[in-house]
Write a protein that holds these residues in place. Structure first.
Motif, PDB file in Angstrom:
ATOM      1  N   GLY A  65      12.888  -7.287  13.106  1.00 39.08           N
ATOM      2  CA  GLY A  65      12.554  -7.568  14.503  1.00 39.08           C
ATOM      3  C   GLY A  65      12.921  -6.412  15.425  1.00 39.08           C
ATOM      4  O   GLY A  65      12.155  -6.053  16.326  1.00 39.08           O
ATOM      5  N   LEU A  66      14.093  -5.810  15.194  1.00 39.88           N
ATOM      6  CA  LEU A  66      14.525  -4.663  16.001  1.00 39.88           C
ATOM      7  C   LEU A  66      13.573  -3.484  15.824  1.00 39.88           C
ATOM      8  O   LEU A  66      13.151  -2.861  16.801  1.00 39.88           O
ATOM      9  CB  LEU A  66      15.951  -4.251  15.619  1.00 39.88           C
ATOM     10  N   PHE A  67      13.211  -3.190  14.579  1.00 39.43           N
ATOM     11  CA  PHE A  67      12.297  -2.071  14.320  1.00 39.43           C
ATOM     12  C   PHE A  67      10.911  -2.353  14.902  1.00 39.43           C
ATOM     13  O   PHE A  67      10.269  -1.454  15.444  1.00 39.43           O
ATOM     14  CB  PHE A  67      12.209  -1.767  12.831  1.00 39.43           C
ATOM     15  N   ALA A  68      10.438  -3.590  14.779  1.00 34.99           N
ATOM     16  CA  ALA A  68       9.135  -3.948  15.351  1.00 34.99           C
ATOM     17  C   ALA A  68       9.155  -3.795  16.869  1.00 34.99           C
ATOM     18  O   ALA A  68       8.210  -3.293  17.468  1.00 34.99           O
ATOM     19  CB  ALA A  68       8.765  -5.376  14.954  1.00 34.99           C
ATOM     20  N   TRP A  69      10.231  -4.227  17.498  1.00 32.65           N
ATOM     21  CA  TRP A  69      10.374  -4.101  18.952  1.00 32.65           C
ATOM     22  C   TRP A  69      10.339  -2.634  19.378  1.00 32.65           C
ATOM     23  O   TRP A  69       9.752  -2.291  20.404  1.00 32.65           O
ATOM     24  CB  TRP A  69      11.677  -4.776  19.385  1.00 32.65           C
ATOM     25  N   GLN A  70      10.922  -1.750  18.569  1.00 32.52           N
ATOM     26  CA  GLN A  70      10.945  -0.323  18.891  1.00 32.52           C
ATOM     27  C   GLN A  70       9.558   0.320  18.807  1.00 32.52           C
ATOM     28  O   GLN A  70       9.327   1.363  19.391  1.00 32.52           O
ATOM     29  CB  GLN A  70      11.913   0.415  17.960  1.00 32.52           C
ATOM     30  N   THR A  71       8.635  -0.297  18.075  1.00 26.54           N
ATOM     31  CA  THR A  71       7.289   0.280  17.941  1.00 26.54           C
ATOM     32  C   THR A  71       6.337  -0.169  19.039  1.00 26.54           C
ATOM     33  O   THR A  71       5.207   0.320  19.093  1.00 26.54           O
ATOM     34  CB  THR A  71       6.657  -0.092  16.581  1.00 26.54           C
ATOM     35  N   LEU A  72       6.767  -1.073  19.907  1.00 27.05           N
ATOM     36  CA  LEU A  72       5.854  -1.637  20.898  1.00 27.05           C
ATOM     37  C   LEU A  72       5.322  -0.600  21.892  1.00 27.05           C
ATOM     38  O   LEU A  72       4.237  -0.770  22.434  1.00 27.05           O
ATOM     39  CB  LEU A  72       6.528  -2.786  21.655  1.00 27.05           C
ATOM     40  N   ASP A  73       6.062   0.461  22.154  1.00 21.02           N
ATOM     41  CA  ASP A  73       5.614   1.490  23.090  1.00 21.02           C
ATOM     42  C   ASP A  73       4.690   2.527  22.439  1.00 21.02           C
ATOM     43  O   ASP A  73       4.148   3.374  23.127  1.00 21.02           O
ATOM     44  CB  ASP A  73       6.821   2.210  23.696  1.00 21.02           C
ATOM     45  N   LEU A  74       4.541   2.473  21.123  1.00 22.43           N
ATOM     46  CA  LEU A  74       3.714   3.443  20.417  1.00 22.43           C
ATOM     47  C   LEU A  74       2.286   2.931  20.278  1.00 22.43           C
ATOM     48  O   LEU A  74       2.072   1.734  20.089  1.00 22.43           O
ATOM     49  CB  LEU A  74       4.295   3.706  19.021  1.00 22.43           C
ATOM     50  N   PRO A  75       1.295   3.822  20.346  1.00 22.66           N
ATOM     51  CA  PRO A  75      -0.087   3.385  20.120  1.00 22.66           C
ATOM     52  C   PRO A  75      -0.267   2.935  18.668  1.00 22.66           C
ATOM     53  O   PRO A  75       0.174   3.606  17.746  1.00 22.66           O
ATOM     54  CB  PRO A  75      -0.920   4.632  20.399  1.00 22.66           C
ATOM     55  N   MET A  76      -0.909   1.771  18.488  1.00 23.05           N
ATOM     56  CA  MET A  76      -1.080   1.206  17.146  1.00 23.05           C
ATOM     57  C   MET A  76      -2.280   1.787  16.411  1.00 23.05           C
ATOM     58  O   MET A  76      -2.201   2.059  15.230  1.00 23.05           O
ATOM     59  CB  MET A  76      -1.239  -0.319  17.208  1.00 23.05           C
ATOM     60  N   GLY A  77      -3.399   1.936  17.075  1.00 27.17           N
ATOM     61  CA  GLY A  77      -4.608   2.381  16.402  1.00 27.17           C
ATOM     62  C   GLY A  77      -5.196   1.237  15.582  1.00 27.17           C
ATOM     63  O   GLY A  77      -4.945   0.064  15.853  1.00 27.17           O
ATOM     64  N   THR A  78      -5.950   1.598  14.562  1.00 25.55           N
ATOM     65  CA  THR A  78      -6.563   0.602  13.683  1.00 25.55           C
ATOM     66  C   THR A  78      -6.176   0.916  12.247  1.00 25.55           C
ATOM     67  O   THR A  78      -5.555   1.937  11.975  1.00 25.55           O
ATOM     68  CB  THR A  78      -8.101   0.636  13.810  1.00 25.55           C
ATOM     69  N   ALA A  79      -6.601   0.051  11.327  1.00 29.00           N
ATOM     70  CA  ALA A  79      -6.287   0.285   9.915  1.00 29.00           C
ATOM     71  C   ALA A  79      -6.968   1.546   9.402  1.00 29.00           C
ATOM     72  O   ALA A  79      -6.448   2.232   8.524  1.00 29.00           O
ATOM     73  CB  ALA A  79      -6.702  -0.920   9.079  1.00 29.00           C
ATOM     74  N   VAL A  80      -8.132   1.880   9.952  1.00 28.41           N
ATOM     75  CA  VAL A  80      -8.857   3.073   9.528  1.00 28.41           C
ATOM     76  C   VAL A  80      -8.296   4.319  10.206  1.00 28.41           C
ATOM     77  O   VAL A  80      -8.188   5.374   9.601  1.00 28.41           O
ATOM     78  CB  VAL A  80     -10.361   2.917   9.842  1.00 28.41           C
ATOM     79  N   ARG A  81      -7.934   4.192  11.457  1.00 34.03           N
ATOM     80  CA  ARG A  81      -7.398   5.322  12.230  1.00 34.03           C
ATOM     81  C   ARG A  81      -6.049   4.911  12.808  1.00 34.03           C
ATOM     82  O   ARG A  81      -5.946   4.478  13.943  1.00 34.03           O
ATOM     83  CB  ARG A  81      -8.376   5.685  13.330  1.00 34.03           C
ATOM     84  N   MET A  82      -5.023   5.052  11.984  1.00 30.57           N
ATOM     85  CA  MET A  82      -3.688   4.576  12.342  1.00 30.57           C
ATOM     86  C   MET A  82      -3.056   5.431  13.426  1.00 30.57           C
ATOM     87  O   MET A  82      -3.109   6.651  13.375  1.00 30.57           O
ATOM     88  CB  MET A  82      -2.776   4.591  11.112  1.00 30.57           C
ATOM     89  N   GLY A  83      -2.433   4.748  14.377  1.00 33.53           N
ATOM     90  CA  GLY A  83      -1.650   5.431  15.384  1.00 33.53           C
ATOM     91  C   GLY A  83      -0.215   5.587  14.902  1.00 33.53           C
ATOM     92  O   GLY A  83       0.154   5.099  13.831  1.00 33.53           O
ATOM     93  N   PRO A  84       0.634   6.248  15.691  1.00 39.91           N
ATOM     94  CA  PRO A  84       2.009   6.482  15.264  1.00 39.91           C
ATOM     95  C   PRO A  84       2.848   5.206  15.129  1.00 39.91           C
ATOM     96  O   PRO A  84       3.875   5.219  14.470  1.00 39.91           O
ATOM     97  CB  PRO A  84       2.587   7.395  16.347  1.00 39.91           C
ATOM     98  N   GLY A  85       2.424   4.109  15.723  1.00 31.81           N
ATOM     99  CA  GLY A  85       3.192   2.878  15.619  1.00 31.81           C
ATOM    100  C   GLY A  85       2.724   1.938  14.534  1.00 31.81           C
ATOM    101  O   GLY A  85       3.397   0.953  14.222  1.00 31.81           O
ATOM    102  N   TYR A  86       1.592   2.235  13.902  1.00 34.74           N
ATOM    103  CA  TYR A  86       0.994   1.315  12.938  1.00 34.74           C
ATOM    104  C   TYR A  86       1.877   1.132  11.702  1.00 34.74           C
ATOM    105  O   TYR A  86       2.230   0.014  11.338  1.00 34.74           O
ATOM    106  CB  TYR A  86      -0.385   1.832  12.529  1.00 34.74           C
ATOM    107  N   PHE A  87       2.204   2.226  11.039  1.00 39.52           N
ATOM    108  CA  PHE A  87       2.962   2.137   9.784  1.00 39.52           C
ATOM    109  C   PHE A  87       4.387   1.629  10.009  1.00 39.52           C
ATOM    110  O   PHE A  87       4.857   0.776   9.241  1.00 39.52           O
ATOM    111  CB  PHE A  87       2.947   3.480   9.056  1.00 39.52           C
ATOM    112  N   PRO A  88       5.115   2.096  11.046  1.00 31.90           N
ATOM    113  CA  PRO A  88       6.441   1.515  11.282  1.00 31.90           C
ATOM    114  C   PRO A  88       6.388   0.011  11.555  1.00 31.90           C
ATOM    115  O   PRO A  88       7.255  -0.729  11.091  1.00 31.90           O
ATOM    116  CB  PRO A  88       6.961   2.281  12.500  1.00 31.90           C
ATOM    117  N   LEU A  89       5.376  -0.442  12.282  1.00 32.62           N
ATOM    118  CA  LEU A  89       5.250  -1.879  12.535  1.00 32.62           C
ATOM    119  C   LEU A  89       4.952  -2.630  11.238  1.00 32.62           C
ATOM    120  O   LEU A  89       5.499  -3.709  10.997  1.00 32.62           O
ATOM    121  CB  LEU A  89       4.163  -2.155  13.567  1.00 32.62           C
TER     122      LEU A  89
END
Length: 153
Positions: free
Chosen positions: A21-45
């Motif tokens: 939960g803590l790590f997921a909360w930390q990724t909320l400010d990062l752009p997620m992107g999509t499964a095809v074009r992952m953003g910097p927050g996708y994989f950590p989330l």
């Protein structure tokens, strides 16, 4: 009737869920992107979700199956593993990727109370080759194999 049958697993599960939960909360400010074009927050989330899911499985097992009470903190293992991670971070730049991995993995093997030099060296070699194959060859990360202290760069 006691609902908690295995306190060690219940505590571990709660810890995993809290960290996820803590790590997921930390990724909320990062752009997620999509499964095809992952953003910097996708994989950590994704990893945070997996950690939380693993914690849920461990928690449920702690409620279903009997087990033992926590017996204390394994200080030797905790200190050696923490030192291995810190040393890896400090060794990466001057020594390079492979020596840093070798040092960290061998130190991690020392954390076990069942330490065996042959097993530790075997694990170290396998992890060094695996890390090289995944991070250098597979992902193409520009990590120097040897650092300036060992004649690299």
């Amino acid at each position: 009737m006691n609902i908690i049958r295995n306190p060690k697993d219940v505590l571990s599960g709660l810890l995993f869920i809290a960290l996820g939960g803590l790590f997921a909360w930390q990724t909320l400010d990062l752009p997620m992107g999509t499964a095809v074009r992952m953003g910097p927050g996708y994989f950590p989330l994704l990893l945070a979700g997996l950690l939380g899911g693993l914690g849920l499985v461990v928690l449920i097992n702690g409620l279903r199956f009997p087990g033992e009470m926590p017996s204390g903190v394994a200080w030797r293992g905790l200190l050696i593993l923490t030192a291995a991670v810190v040393i890896f971070g400090f060794a990466m730049r001057p020594l390079g990727f492979l020596p840093a991995v070798v040092i960290a993995v061998f130190l991690s093997a020392l954390a076990s109370s069942k330490f065996n030099i042959v097993t530790a060296l075997s694990i170290t070699v396998v992890m060094a080759v695996f890390s090289w194959a995944v991070f250098i060859k597979g992902l193409g990360l520009p990590l120097p194999l040897l650092g300036p202290w060992l004649g690299g760069y």
